[in-house]
Motif scaffolding. Sequence first.
Motif, PDB file in Angstrom:
ATOM      1  N   ARG A  34      15.299 -26.376  26.679  1.00 55.70           N
ATOM      2  CA  ARG A  34      15.326 -24.840  27.163  1.00 55.70           C
ATOM      3  C   ARG A  34      16.584 -24.263  27.865  1.00 55.70           C
ATOM      4  N   LYS A  35      17.749 -25.017  27.210  1.00 53.29           N
ATOM      5  CA  LYS A  35      18.943 -24.490  27.785  1.00 53.29           C
ATOM      6  C   LYS A  35      19.127 -24.259  29.356  1.00 53.29           C
ATOM      7  N   GLU A  36      18.721 -25.053  30.271  1.00 53.36           N
ATOM      8  CA  GLU A  36      18.608 -25.008  31.556  1.00 53.36           C
ATOM      9  C   GLU A  36      19.491 -26.027  32.097  1.00 53.36           C
ATOM     10  N   THR A  37      20.569 -26.665  31.250  1.00 51.71           N
ATOM     11  CA  THR A  37      21.675 -27.534  31.662  1.00 51.71           C
ATOM     12  C   THR A  37      22.889 -27.524  31.034  1.00 51.71           C
ATOM     13  N   LYS A  38      23.777 -27.882  31.522  1.00 49.05           N
ATOM     14  CA  LYS A  38      24.989 -27.849  30.889  1.00 49.05           C
ATOM     15  C   LYS A  38      25.446 -29.230  30.491  1.00 49.05           C
ATOM     16  N   VAL A  39      25.642 -29.389  29.255  1.00 49.40           N
ATOM     17  CA  VAL A  39      26.043 -30.774  28.895  1.00 49.40           C
ATOM     18  C   VAL A  39      27.181 -30.850  28.051  1.00 49.40           C
ATOM     19  N   MET A  40      28.039 -32.061  28.216  1.00 53.11           N
ATOM     20  CA  MET A  40      29.137 -32.433  27.204  1.00 53.11           C
ATOM     21  C   MET A  40      28.715 -33.759  26.557  1.00 53.11           C
ATOM     22  N   GLN A  41      29.001 -33.650  25.417  1.00 52.22           N
ATOM     23  CA  GLN A  41      28.898 -35.138  24.587  1.00 52.22           C
ATOM     24  C   GLN A  41      29.697 -36.231  25.162  1.00 52.22           C
ATOM     25  N   ARG A  42      29.488 -37.206  25.103  1.00 50.00           N
ATOM     26  CA  ARG A  42      30.182 -38.522  25.562  1.00 50.00           C
ATOM     27  C   ARG A  42      31.930 -38.655  24.960  1.00 50.00           C
ATOM     28  N   MET A  43      32.393 -38.745  26.044  1.00 44.24           N
ATOM     29  CA  MET A  43      34.025 -39.038  25.660  1.00 44.24           C
ATOM     30  C   MET A  43      34.449 -40.419  25.752  1.00 44.24           C
ATOM     31  N   SER A 229      26.145 -45.053  18.082  1.00 44.80           N
ATOM     32  CA  SER A 229      27.334 -44.633  17.281  1.00 44.80           C
ATOM     33  C   SER A 229      27.232 -44.388  15.859  1.00 44.80           C
ATOM     34  N   PRO A 230      27.779 -43.516  15.136  1.00 40.19           N
ATOM     35  CA  PRO A 230      27.734 -43.769  13.632  1.00 40.19           C
ATOM     36  C   PRO A 230      27.851 -44.928  12.892  1.00 40.19           C
ATOM     37  N   ASN A 231      28.570 -45.832  13.652  1.00 40.43           N
ATOM     38  CA  ASN A 231      28.855 -47.236  12.603  1.00 40.43           C
ATOM     39  C   ASN A 231      28.006 -48.182  12.645  1.00 40.43           C
ATOM     40  N   GLY A 232      26.841 -48.009  12.874  1.00 43.19           N
ATOM     41  CA  GLY A 232      25.777 -49.005  12.557  1.00 43.19           C
ATOM     42  C   GLY A 232      24.295 -48.326  12.557  1.00 43.19           C
ATOM     43  N   ARG A 233      23.473 -49.217  12.333  1.00 42.37           N
ATOM     44  CA  ARG A 233      21.905 -48.722  12.438  1.00 42.37           C
ATOM     45  C   ARG A 233      21.080 -49.896  12.366  1.00 42.37           C
ATOM     46  N   GLU A 234      19.882 -49.466  13.010  1.00 37.86           N
ATOM     47  CA  GLU A 234      18.817 -50.581  13.350  1.00 37.86           C
ATOM     48  C   GLU A 234      17.576 -50.087  12.099  1.00 37.86           C
ATOM     49  N   ILE A 235      17.585 -48.955  11.722  1.00 36.08           N
ATOM     50  CA  ILE A 235      16.488 -48.351  10.972  1.00 36.08           C
ATOM     51  C   ILE A 235      16.725 -48.319   9.531  1.00 36.08           C
ATOM     52  N   ASP A 256      26.438 -39.055  16.666  1.00 33.52           N
ATOM     53  CA  ASP A 256      26.250 -40.317  17.256  1.00 33.52           C
ATOM     54  C   ASP A 256      25.233 -41.177  16.757  1.00 33.52           C
ATOM     55  N   ALA A 257      24.109 -40.646  16.081  1.00 37.09           N
ATOM     56  CA  ALA A 257      22.852 -41.340  15.428  1.00 37.09           C
ATOM     57  C   ALA A 257      23.395 -41.905  14.319  1.00 37.09           C
ATOM     58  N   GLY A 258      23.665 -43.220  14.328  1.00 40.64           N
ATOM     59  CA  GLY A 258      24.071 -44.025  13.300  1.00 40.64           C
ATOM     60  C   GLY A 258      22.961 -44.374  12.366  1.00 40.64           C
ATOM     61  N   ASP A 259      21.594 -44.447  12.980  1.00 43.91           N
ATOM     62  CA  ASP A 259      20.251 -44.591  12.217  1.00 43.91           C
ATOM     63  C   ASP A 259      20.279 -43.767  11.097  1.00 43.91           C
ATOM     64  N   PHE A 260      20.972 -42.526  11.280  1.00 44.65           N
ATOM     65  CA  PHE A 260      20.742 -41.282  10.062  1.00 44.65           C
ATOM     66  C   PHE A 260      22.397 -41.167   9.617  1.00 44.65           C
ATOM     67  N   ILE A 261      23.340 -41.110  10.210  1.00 44.61           N
ATOM     68  CA  ILE A 261      24.689 -41.064   9.852  1.00 44.61           C
ATOM     69  C   ILE A 261      25.126 -42.118   8.946  1.00 44.61           C
ATOM     70  N   TYR A 262      24.931 -43.335   9.341  1.00 45.24           N
ATOM     71  CA  TYR A 262      25.334 -44.290   8.342  1.00 45.24           C
ATOM     72  C   TYR A 262      24.717 -44.434   7.054  1.00 45.24           C
ATOM     73  N   SER A 263      23.605 -44.191   7.112  1.00 40.80           N
ATOM     74  CA  SER A 263      22.507 -44.262   5.821  1.00 40.80           C
ATOM     75  C   SER A 263      23.175 -43.130   4.643  1.00 40.80           C
ATOM     76  N   VAL A 264      23.685 -41.783   5.649  1.00 43.53           N
ATOM     77  CA  VAL A 264      23.981 -40.707   4.771  1.00 43.53           C
ATOM     78  C   VAL A 264      25.441 -41.195   4.301  1.00 43.53           C
ATOM     79  N   ASN A 265      26.107 -41.820   4.894  1.00 41.70           N
ATOM     80  CA  ASN A 265      27.681 -42.231   4.507  1.00 41.70           C
ATOM     81  C   ASN A 265      27.643 -43.135   3.378  1.00 41.70           C
ATOM     82  N   CYS A 266      26.614 -44.356   3.671  1.00 44.72           N
ATOM     83  CA  CYS A 266      26.731 -45.211   2.421  1.00 44.72           C
ATOM     84  C   CYS A 266      25.723 -44.809   1.268  1.00 44.72           C
TER      85      CYS A 266
END
Length: 329
Positions: A34-43, A229-235, A256-266
Amino acid sequence: MSNTLIIGRKLCSYILTQERVIPVMKDCLKSISRKETKVMQRMMIPHDNGNMLALMPASLIGESVTGAKVIIFPGKETAKMGTQQGIIPLFDTNTGALKAIVDAELITVIRTAATSARATDVLARKDARTLAILGIGKEGTEHINAISKVRNIDTVFIWNRSRERAETAVKTLSEKHGNIKFVICDTPNEATENADIICTTTNGRMTEPLLSFEHIKKGAHINAVGTCSPNGREIDAKTVANSNIFCDWKEACERDAGDFIYSVNCGDLERMPNMTEIGCVISGDAPGRKSDDEITLFESVGISVEDIATAEMIYAYAKKNNLGVSVEI
């Protein structure tokens, strides 16, 4: 100058229970969507020994609190020593005062499992009774504690790379959960094929997936936790392609969801899947499970606002009960 409340690990371990944190995550996840927070991604700052300094800032607008989790994600050797230290400073956004400094290590474990429990409560079948845990470290153990708060679990199937570690964990778990049967499995497939709920809680550093679509029951719910991280996956990609997918925060999962990103990249997936933020389901703004037979998948990469909300709960409890050490900084 106002004093700052120091809340150490021992006091955190007393205050941090799933009964207290699960309701906090319910409100937190709704506030994200509901956009009631201010969030920055992990650095993160990587170091040669594999340790990474992580900074995870966020603000809770309604509570007038802001802060950041500052923590070391341990490399291989540091992890062997069990070292993962961090703090969460909390500031009042109206006055700028440093209200508290809260130990962060236990918060990470407890709030992650509590978030999975909230997702499980709205997505898993109501008659779910069997749970599979892939990876029985601190997070896997805490997921058993959390999931058993939202479903009447009678059997837990456990797979771990080290069977010896799994056997040690089961001895402790059996004492705490006398009404649950624990079964140690030789393979991930053996653990998942009869499970109504599946939690992947490894360190997420593998590239060959543990979870195989052919060994998942119809109607199962999955909490994908270990990969942030995008560098690994479990699923595996087939599970992703055949699941109704939910997440904690779309922006973070797209990075950061490697379960998706890694599978797309490969090349195993054509594109990133459609995702619904779980806060929308909790608040009633979006549908969750559509049928008893569909597979639901909650992808959790862990976001800073969950840490800040948990730390704020700890601070409020400690202040109300005159706990912690007040110092002038």
